[in-house]
Enzyme design. Structure first.
Site, PDB file in Angstrom:
ATOM      1  N   ASN A  36       0.827  -1.217   0.000  1.00 26.50           N
ATOM      2  CA  ASN A  36       0.000   0.000   0.000  1.00 26.50           C
ATOM      3  C   ASN A  36       0.860   1.266   0.000  1.00 26.50           C
ATOM      4  O   ASN A  36       0.499   2.265   0.619  1.00 26.50           O
ATOM      5  CB  ASN A  36      -0.949  -0.012   1.208  1.00 26.50           C
ATOM      6  CG  ASN A  36      -2.081   0.984   1.048  1.00 26.50           C
ATOM      7  OD1 ASN A  36      -2.625   1.136  -0.052  1.00 26.50           O
ATOM      8  ND2 ASN A  36      -2.433   1.682   2.115  1.00 26.50           N
ATOM      9  N   SER A 130      -5.017   1.913  17.558  1.00 30.42           N
ATOM     10  CA  SER A 130      -5.973   2.841  16.950  1.00 30.42           C
ATOM     11  C   SER A 130      -7.099   3.147  17.919  1.00 30.42           C
ATOM     12  O   SER A 130      -7.479   2.299  18.743  1.00 30.42           O
ATOM     13  CB  SER A 130      -6.549   2.160  15.705  1.00 30.42           C
ATOM     14  OG  SER A 130      -7.679   2.856  15.228  1.00 30.42           O
ATOM     15  N   TYR A 154     -10.720  -5.367  11.047  1.00 30.75           N
ATOM     16  CA  TYR A 154      -9.531  -4.512  11.193  1.00 30.75           C
ATOM     17  C   TYR A 154      -9.338  -4.128  12.661  1.00 30.75           C
ATOM     18  O   TYR A 154      -8.251  -4.277  13.227  1.00 30.75           O
ATOM     19  CB  TYR A 154      -9.657  -3.248  10.333  1.00 30.75           C
ATOM     20  CG  TYR A 154      -8.642  -2.201  10.708  1.00 30.75           C
ATOM     21  CD1 TYR A 154      -7.298  -2.376  10.396  1.00 30.75           C
ATOM     22  CD2 TYR A 154      -9.010  -1.057  11.434  1.00 30.75           C
ATOM     23  CE1 TYR A 154      -6.348  -1.437  10.794  1.00 30.75           C
ATOM     24  CE2 TYR A 154      -8.071  -0.115  11.822  1.00 30.75           C
ATOM     25  CZ  TYR A 154      -6.743  -0.305  11.503  1.00 30.75           C
ATOM     26  OH  TYR A 154      -5.806   0.611  11.896  1.00 30.75           O
ATOM     27  N   LYS A 158      -6.289  -4.916  15.791  1.00 32.16           N
ATOM     28  CA  LYS A 158      -5.598  -3.984  16.690  1.00 32.16           C
ATOM     29  C   LYS A 158      -5.808  -4.392  18.138  1.00 32.16           C
ATOM     30  O   LYS A 158      -4.883  -4.385  18.946  1.00 32.16           O
ATOM     31  CB  LYS A 158      -6.090  -2.546  16.441  1.00 32.16           C
ATOM     32  CG  LYS A 158      -5.675  -1.998  15.086  1.00 32.16           C
ATOM     33  CD  LYS A 158      -4.171  -1.921  14.937  1.00 32.16           C
ATOM     34  CE  LYS A 158      -3.721  -1.685  13.526  1.00 32.16           C
ATOM     35  NZ  LYS A 158      -2.264  -1.719  13.325  1.00 32.16           N
TER      36      LYS A 158
END
Ligand code: NAD
Ligand code: WQD
Length: 343
Positions: A36, A130, A154, A158
């Site tokens: 990415n 996050s 996602y 984390k």
């Protein structure tokens, strides 16, 4: 001076942190597989920092590639003292479509990085967590003691990443880990030479607004105007990526000096709505940002902003740049690099 290994080093936050570390006098080695990011970041880092970046192209799940990083660290800089682990996939919607890829990349990558650190006797780690670990918060601003709950794969990577690392340091007290919970990183380096370069249609607000300002998209879709916020649109804690990068320098110093772990929010403490951000961007760019109200985006919450006190009290870090700086710097990057790193 200490040498730091950055995984995901050529990504958005990694590249800005690379420069902040150099500025603070650290040597840096990076690893990235460019899943990415663009290799063209490297020439920009050299241009800004005046040093040829040392990067291993490889996947963090590849033990051989990681061993090369540690060997390079020994031969070039006398050894790696700490690792900042950025490398991860980060698109919430994509994680719902491809949960296994997210678990494999983000958790497999984390385990491989920790195994390599253990092999090479390095135990200071900064983990990119996050604000997503707070889910829909019970109260605002959010402190580090708030309940943790996640709503997508996602976010789960984390939260599980944090849990794995907490268990690791409980079992082996030689580990010292900084869990940095980022709020909404935006903006770009003041040089205008590096910035966020999303592939395809941006998922996140500021890169989308930037493309509206540039005339690449006709208007901003505002996802929901009936939230429980002053103007009805979602409120977030936007933090300048250079402030965030400096937070990593502070965390690395904390780990080295205090020899203990810490968990901190990296945010400004100030929330702005979608409309406030769009207006600020309009001012910074001198362009119109037409808005169209659209339905809520599934999974979004009303408001999310940090209590950043703990970061200040523990590591003496707080954000210095405001919303206008974020927009001005984003616009400099966007307007001088209309196609990102591709020209
Ligand atoms: P990014 O995608 O720009 O950077 C991540 C980098 O990691 C990319 O360069 C990518 O090529 C690389 N990468 C991914 N998987 C890899 C692998 N297996 N091996 C080697 N390299 C790999 O993302 P970013 O915004 O810079 O985010 C950095 C970290 O911060 C991520 O862990 C992300 O989850 C976390 N984070 C980001 C935000 C945000 O809004 N940007 C918010 C909170 C947390
Ligand atoms: C901000 C606000 C949207 C786009 C995400 C991840 C989070 C973290 C950071 C990694 C919301 C609204 C957006 C648009 C809009 N990443 N919006 N129109 O959702 O707070 O956080 O990025 O850890 O995990 O979920 O950021 O920038 O996507 O949205 O109205 O075209 O802008 O509804 O209120 P978010 P965002």
């Amino acid at each position: 001076m200490a040498c730091i290994l950055l995984t995901g080093a050529t990504g958005y936050i990694g590249s800005h942190t690379w420069l902040a570390l150099q500025q603070a006098g650290f040597d840096v080695i990076g690893i990235d597989n460019f899943v990415n990011s663009s290799p063209k970041v490297l020439a920009r880092l050299a241009q800004i920092g005046g040093l040829e970046p040392v990067l291993v192209e490889g996947d963090v799940r590849d033990a051989v590639a990681l061993d090369r990083c540690f060997e390079l660290g020994r031969s070039r800089f006398g050894g790696i003292q700490a690792v900042v682990h950025f490398a991860a996939l980060k698109a919430v919607g994509e994680s719902v479509e491809r949960p296994l890829d997210y678990f494999e990349n983000n958790l497999g990558g984390l385990l491989a990085v920790c195994q390599a650190m253990k092999r090479h006797g390095v135990h200071n780690l900064v983990f990119s967590s996050s604000a997503t670990v707070y889910g829909k918060p019970d109260s605002l601003p959010i402190t580090e003691r708030a309940a943790l709950r996640v709503t997508n794969p996602y976010g789960q990577t984390k939260l599980m990443g944090e849990e794995i690392l907490r268990e690791l340091e409980r079992c082996d007290t030689s580990w010292h880990i900084a869990y940095l919970r980022y709020f909404n990183p935006v903006g770009a380096h003041a040089s205008g030479l590096i910035g966020e370069d999303p592939r395809g249609i941006p998922n996140n607000l500021m890169p989308y607004v930037a493309q509206v300002a540039a005339g690449k998209r006709p208007h901003l879709n505002v996802f929901g105007n009936d939230y429980d916020t002053p103007d009805g649109t979602g409120v977030r804690d936007y933090i300048h990526v250079c402030d965030l990068a400096e937070g990593h320098v502070a965390a690395l110093r904390y780990l080295a000096d205090q020899q203990q772990s810490l968990t901190v929010n990296l945010g400004t403490g100030q929330g702005y709505s979608v409309l406030e951000l769009a207006q600020a961007y309009g001012r910074a760019s001198g362009r119109d940002i037409p808005v169209v109200f659209a339905p809520r985006r599934p999974g979004d919450i009303d408001a999310c902003y940090a209590d950043p006190t703990h970061a200040w009290e523990t590591m003496g870090w707080r954000a210095a740049r405001g919303l206008d700086d974020m927009c001005v710097d984003s616009w400099r990057w966007q307007s001088t690099n209309p196609n990102g790193f591709e020209g």
